[in-house]
Write a protein that holds these residues in place. Structure first.
Motif, short mmCIF file in Angstrom:
data_model
loop_
_atom_site.label_atom_id
_atom_site.label_comp_id
_atom_site.label_asym_id
_atom_site.label_seq_id
_atom_site.Cartn_x
_atom_site.Cartn_y
_atom_site.Cartn_z
N ASN A 50 3.97 -0.51 1.68
CA ASN A 50 3.95 -1.39 2.85
C ASN A 50 3.00 -2.55 2.58
O ASN A 50 1.88 -2.59 3.12
CB ASN A 50 3.48 -0.61 4.09
CG ASN A 50 4.37 0.56 4.42
OD1 ASN A 50 5.41 0.40 5.03
ND2 ASN A 50 3.95 1.75 3.99
N THR A 85 -5.12 -3.64 6.55
CA THR A 85 -6.31 -3.31 5.78
C THR A 85 -7.45 -4.21 6.22
O THR A 85 -7.23 -5.37 6.60
CB THR A 85 -6.10 -3.44 4.26
OG1 THR A 85 -7.31 -3.03 3.60
CG2 THR A 85 -5.74 -4.85 3.84
N ASP A 87 -6.07 0.87 -2.25
CA ASP A 87 -5.36 -0.26 -2.82
C ASP A 87 -6.24 -1.08 -3.77
O ASP A 87 -5.77 -1.54 -4.81
CB ASP A 87 -4.82 -1.15 -1.69
CG ASP A 87 -3.70 -2.05 -2.15
OD1 ASP A 87 -2.74 -1.54 -2.77
OD2 ASP A 87 -3.79 -3.26 -1.89
N GLY A 128 0.95 -4.06 5.30
CA GLY A 128 0.28 -3.12 6.17
C GLY A 128 -1.16 -3.51 6.43
O GLY A 128 -1.75 -4.34 5.73
N TRP A 130 -6.42 3.47 3.31
CA TRP A 130 -5.37 2.68 2.68
C TRP A 130 -5.92 1.50 1.87
O TRP A 130 -5.53 1.27 0.74
CB TRP A 130 -4.40 2.12 3.72
CG TRP A 130 -3.65 3.11 4.54
CD1 TRP A 130 -3.37 4.42 4.22
CD2 TRP A 130 -3.07 2.89 5.82
NE1 TRP A 130 -2.66 5.01 5.22
CE2 TRP A 130 -2.46 4.10 6.22
CE3 TRP A 130 -3.02 1.79 6.66
CZ2 TRP A 130 -1.78 4.22 7.43
CZ3 TRP A 130 -2.34 1.92 7.87
CH2 TRP A 130 -1.74 3.11 8.23
N GLY A 131 -6.82 0.75 2.50
CA GLY A 131 -7.37 -0.44 1.83
C GLY A 131 -8.28 -0.08 0.67
O GLY A 131 -8.28 -0.75 -0.36
N TYR A 179 -0.03 3.83 0.41
CA TYR A 179 0.54 3.21 1.60
C TYR A 179 0.76 1.71 1.45
O TYR A 179 1.83 1.20 1.78
CB TYR A 179 -0.35 3.49 2.82
CG TYR A 179 0.20 2.91 4.10
CD1 TYR A 179 1.17 3.60 4.81
CD2 TYR A 179 -0.21 1.68 4.57
CE1 TYR A 179 1.70 3.08 5.98
CE2 TYR A 179 0.32 1.14 5.74
CZ TYR A 179 1.28 1.84 6.43
OH TYR A 179 1.81 1.31 7.58
N LEU A 180 -0.24 0.99 0.95
CA LEU A 180 -0.10 -0.47 0.86
C LEU A 180 0.79 -0.91 -0.30
O LEU A 180 1.25 -2.06 -0.31
CB LEU A 180 -1.47 -1.13 0.80
CG LEU A 180 -2.26 -1.05 2.11
CD1 LEU A 180 -3.68 -1.59 1.93
CD2 LEU A 180 -1.55 -1.76 3.24
#
Length: 164
Positions: free
Chosen positions: A148, A153, A19, A151, A15-16, A144-145
């Motif tokens: 969210n 990370t 992003d 969220g 996710w991170g 995802y981020l």
């Protein structure tokens, strides 16, 4: 004419990584998924040996594989084995999945540059693994981020200065 290329990396929770890469100059698309493991059609609940990876589509007229790796080594700790932040296990390993000899050479050179920089307390533990198959993660993990924003990370730019 489409000149885009793809790069495949892993550096902890996907996710991170996604992003931060999605907004890089020259990056035209990102997708999170599983790579480097033992089973076909892996899922979040069943991906033995796979890393949580990132497929980066980029315009080589605007950025290069080497420049992507330069950023990669600034947004996660490449000296930890099978760990980033609170995430522990081989799914969270630091890895570069090279597609050809040129990418492997660029990755080896970047690892040497990062080690020579002495920015990290330890030496780079990032593995170099030949590209096999990238399996896209489930839709709920994509972007995802973005969906969210608060969220989890563990990724952030640790060094603003470039290695190269």
């Amino acid at each position: 004419m489409n000149d885009s290329k793809k790069a495949y990396i892993a550096g902890g929770c996907f996710w991170g990584m996604e992003d931060l890469f999605r907004v890089r100059p020259g990056v035209t698309d990102t997708e999170v998924g599983y790579i480097g493991g033992e089973n076909e059609n892996p899922t979040y609940r069943n991906h033995p040996g796979h890393a949580e990876g990132l497929e980066i589509t980029y315009d080589p007229n605007e950025t290069s594989f080497r420049e992507l790796l330069n950023f990669f080594f600034r947004i996660h700790d490449p000296t930890t084995i099978d760990r980033q932040g609170n995430d522990i296990g081989s799914s969270y390993r630091s890895a570069i999945f090279y597609q050809n000899a040129e990418e492997k050479n660029d990755a080896e050179e970047m690892i040497q540059i990062v080690n020579d920089s002495k920015r990290w307390k330890g030496t780079v533990a990032t593995t170099l693994e030949p590209y096999t198959t990238f399996w896209a993660a489930e839709p709920e993990h994509q972007d995802y981020l973005v969906r969210n924003p608060n969220g989890y990370t563990c990724h952030f730019e640790r060094f603003s200065e470039s290695y190269i």
